[in-house]
Write an enzyme that holds these catalytic residues in place. Structure first.
Site, PDB file in Angstrom:
ATOM      1  NE  ARG A 156      -2.927   0.402   3.329  1.00 18.04           N
ATOM      2  CZ  ARG A 156      -2.272   0.616   4.479  1.00 18.04           C
ATOM      3  NH1 ARG A 156      -1.578   1.724   4.645  1.00 18.04           N
ATOM      4  NH2 ARG A 156      -2.304  -0.268   5.444  1.00 18.04           N
ATOM      5  CE1 TYR A 207     -17.213  11.770 -15.055  1.00 20.14           C
ATOM      6  CE2 TYR A 207     -16.783  11.698 -12.703  1.00 20.14           C
ATOM      7  CZ  TYR A 207     -17.153  11.069 -13.872  1.00 20.14           C
ATOM      8  OH  TYR A 207     -17.455   9.734 -13.852  1.00 20.14           O
ATOM      9  CG  ASP A 259     -10.552  16.067 -14.058  1.00 22.08           C
ATOM     10  OD1 ASP A 259      -9.882  15.539 -14.963  1.00 22.08           O
ATOM     11  OD2 ASP A 259     -11.528  15.512 -13.535  1.00 22.08           O
ATOM     12  CE  LYS A 297     -13.579   8.267 -17.748  1.00 21.38           C
ATOM     13  NZ  LYS A 297     -13.903   9.520 -17.072  1.00 21.38           N
TER      14      LYS A 297
HETATM   15  C1  LIG Z   1     -14.299   9.831 -15.790  1.00 22.37           C
HETATM   16  C2  LIG Z   1     -13.881  11.113 -15.207  1.00 22.37           C
HETATM   17  C3  LIG Z   1     -13.602  11.211 -13.845  1.00 22.37           C
HETATM   18  C4  LIG Z   1     -13.777  10.062 -12.877  1.00 22.37           C
HETATM   19  O1  LIG Z   1     -12.874   9.038 -13.143  1.00 22.37           O
HETATM   20  P1  LIG Z   1     -13.147   7.485 -12.773  1.00 22.37           P
HETATM   21  O2  LIG Z   1     -11.917   6.829 -13.253  1.00 22.37           O
HETATM   22  O3  LIG Z   1     -14.383   7.094 -13.514  1.00 22.37           O
HETATM   23  O4  LIG Z   1     -13.335   7.404 -11.315  1.00 22.37           O
HETATM   24  C5  LIG Z   1     -13.164  12.438 -13.368  1.00 22.37           C
HETATM   25  N1  LIG Z   1     -13.023  13.490 -14.188  1.00 22.37           N
HETATM   26  C6  LIG Z   1     -13.298  13.421 -15.502  1.00 22.37           C
HETATM   27  C7  LIG Z   1     -13.121  14.636 -16.345  1.00 22.37           C
HETATM   28  C8  LIG Z   1     -13.729  12.237 -16.058  1.00 22.37           C
HETATM   29  O5  LIG Z   1     -14.007  12.183 -17.361  1.00 22.37           O
END
Ligand SMILES: *Cc1c(COP(=O)(O)O)cnc(C)c1O
Length: 379
Positions: A46, A98, A170, A195
């Site tokens: 961890r 998001y 983000d 993504k």
């Molecule tokens: C998908 C997404 C998230 C969340 O990510 P997960 O891997 O699904 O937890 C956060 N920010 C953006 C812009 C996203 O497209």
């Protein structure tokens, strides 16, 4: 060394113990300690795992940062960063975040005493106006989700610095290939690696990068203490995904650009949102702070009926939550990514039932356009 080369050669691509050209999956929970008085580099997985470390160093290098952290999901990354704040702290956040981030802020962190003000971050003056005595951070997404709004990151950083705010972005939609926020002065860059970084719709993961040592210590404390770490198999998948990042981003962006320009000329389309279009409000600002417009776009059809017909008739596009995969994905924000946002708030932001979001994949772009057109002209 040019960036495309750095993606493959950044010092973390071979296993230091064997020279293997793929970092092994260290499927392990704990490490034997030769000398109890002198602990080894790794003690418990961890706290640190060699596969994870290779990924963390890679993303740090690619974002132009110093410290990288891998989490069990994008939301674990977002939440772990937000967990460095304390009750009474105030955060200014962009209003079209998001959906999951909006939810965790308004329904979880707010209950732990963190205050949030949402602003239209396309107007940097709105940041200044929202600053209070207890404001600690500014949380942004540019391009935003799902309307691809752009924030002038340099200008936002200037204001944030004047007020001693930690700046967080983000960066999921751009990936470090198209946008490196740390170079623009942002303190913390976050990715849903699910993504574009993973890129193959086969793994859930999150990444965080900073170059500030004080913040790195806090984030590591949460990563290790709270424990939402990414497992070694998933780290390996992300590490592999990154190797093709440039090839994927380039082709997927080309297709997104073609689709955006084509959509603009269709009679059943009301509006197209893509920061690569000269007609986009944030075009010039985005072009100055990123090297590409990315592979995500959205558009509004003239009626809800057209939008539904497109989604019901596509054969090549996957109708799904998510984006950034090698396969093209079509999503319906009202029912998917933004379902957790109150309807009234969605309407105010223009997230309507005619809005479709697209993430262009690696298929031939003509097939992708024909597939959309089929459903649209049926109506
Ligand atoms: C998908 C997404 C998230 C969340 O990510 P997960 O891997 O699904 O937890 C956060 N920010 C953006 C812009 C996203 O497209």
């Amino acid at each position: 060394m040019r960036y495309g080369t750095k993606i493959l050669h950044n010092g973390n691509e071979t296993d230091p113990n064997t020279g293997a050209l793929s970092i092994p999956i260290y499927q392990v929970s704990t490490f034997h300690q030769e000398d109890i008085d002198r602990p080894g580099k790794y003690d418990y997985a961890r706290s640190g795992n060699p596969t994870r470390e290779a990924l963390e160093r890679t993303i740090a290098a690619l974002e132009g940062g110093t410290y990288g952290y891998a989490f069990a999901s994008g939301m674990a990354a977002v939440s772990s960063v937000l967990a460095i704040f304390r009750p009474g702290d105030h955060i200014i956040a962009a209003e079209d975040l998001y959906g999951g981030t909006y939810r965790i802020l308004t329904r979880f962190f707010c209950e732990f005493g963190i205050e949030v003000t949402f602003i239209d971050a396309t107007d940097v003056n709105a940041i200044e106006k929202a600053v209070r005595n207890n404001t600690r951070a500014l949380y942004l997404e540019s391009p935003s989700n799902p309307l691809l709004k752009i924030t002038d990151l340099g200008a936002a950083v200037d204001i944030a610095r004047r007020h001693n705010l930690i700046t967080i972005i983000d960066n999921t939609f751009m990936s470090p290939y198209f946008q490196r926020p740390l170079d623009l002065g942002i303190d913390i860059s976050i990715h849903s690696a699910t993504k574009f970084i993973g890129g193959h719709s086969d793994v859930i993961g999150g990444l965080v990068v900073t170059k500030r040592e004080d913040l790195a210590k806090k984030i590591y404390f949460v990563q290790n203490g709270y424990g939402a770490v990414l497992g070694p198999q998933d780290c390996w998948l992300l590490h592999r995904g990154i190797k093709t990042l440039r090839a994927r981003m380039e082709i997927q962006q080309q297709s997104a650009d073609k689709i955006a320009r084509w959509l603009k000329n269709q009679p059943w389309v009301e509006e197209v949102f893509y920061p690569g279009l000269e007609s986009h409000n944030g075009y010039a600002v985005h072009a100055a702070q990123a090297t590409g417009a990315g592979a995500v776009l959205s558009f509004k059809t003239v009626t809800e009926k057209v939008a539904k017909s497109i989604m019901k008739n596509v054969k090549i596009w996957s109708v799904a939550v998510s984006l950034g995969g090698v396969e093209s994905i079509m999503s319906y924000p009202v029912k998917m990514s933004h379902a957790s946002m109150p309807e009234e708030e969605r309407r105010r932001l223009g997230i309507t039932d005619t809005l479709i979001r697209l993430s262009a994949g690696l298929e031939e772009v003509e097939d992708l356009m024909e597939d959309i057109e089929k459903g649209a002209i049926l109506v």
